[in-house]
Design a protein around this motif. Structure first.
Motif: not given
Length: 189
Positions: A136, A140, A143-144
């Motif tokens: 987290r 983004e 993480r993807e």
């Protein structure tokens, strides 16, 4: 008046000298004269009658093979043979104790689980929680890319195709994401 030597002792010494030269009759006489005392001594150390007889036989064979090592100036033939017997008996007891200890250790290891299943499950859950928390903390895009490559098992090229990004960009995001994960998890520190 000095004590006269026991005639049986000098005979045993003479017999051992003949045994050292390979005289079988002399060995038979030594055996008849000393096997009883040897067995008595061995039985007092070993305690097991069957093993005591076996050790006594071993000692008498050793007497046959090593009679040339007997030195009358160091002591009587009887003392020499009984010393061999005592050493061999003690060796047998120590060997039996070591074997029993090895068997006991093996039995304990067989009963002891290789790992503590409950603690392994708890540690696994804690690690998963920590990994999720660290994921987290990534951007983004990082993480993807990490999720596609490491959780879904896609190649870097497949991740680039799925995200419609150049391969170099995907590699950079993955590298940066993995560095941040490593730092967050405290791996390698």
């Amino acid at each position: 008046m000095p004590a006269s030597p026991d005639p049986g002792e000098s005979t045993a010494e003479e017999l051992l000298t003949r045994v050292a030269r390979g005289d079988r009759e002399a060995f038979s006489e030594v055996y008849d004269a000393l096997s009883g005392p040897v067995l008595g001594l061995v039985r007092s150390v070993v305690r097991d009658p069957a093993q005591s007889e076996e050790v006594m036989q071993d000692v008498m064979v050793e007497v046959w093979r090593t009679a040339a090592r007997f030195r009358p100036e160091r002591g009587s033939a009887r003392s020499w043979v009984l010393t061999l017997a005592h050493r061999r008996a003690v060796d047998r007891v120590r060997s039996a104790q070591a074997a029993a200890e090895r068997e006991q250790k093996a039995a304990l290891l067989a009963r002891t689980p290789a790992f503590d299943e409950v603690s392994e499950q708890v540690e696994g859950r804690l690690e998963r929680v920590q990994v999720r928390r660290c994921l987290r903390m990534l951007t983004e895009l990082q993480r993807e890319a990490v999720t596609l490559a490491y959780y879904r098992g896609l190649t870097y090229r497949e991740v680039a195709g799925l995200l419609s990004l150049p391969l170099g960009t995907v590699k950079t995001r993955l590298r940066d994401g993995l560095i941040r994960l490593r730092d967050c998890l405290g791996v390698g520190t």
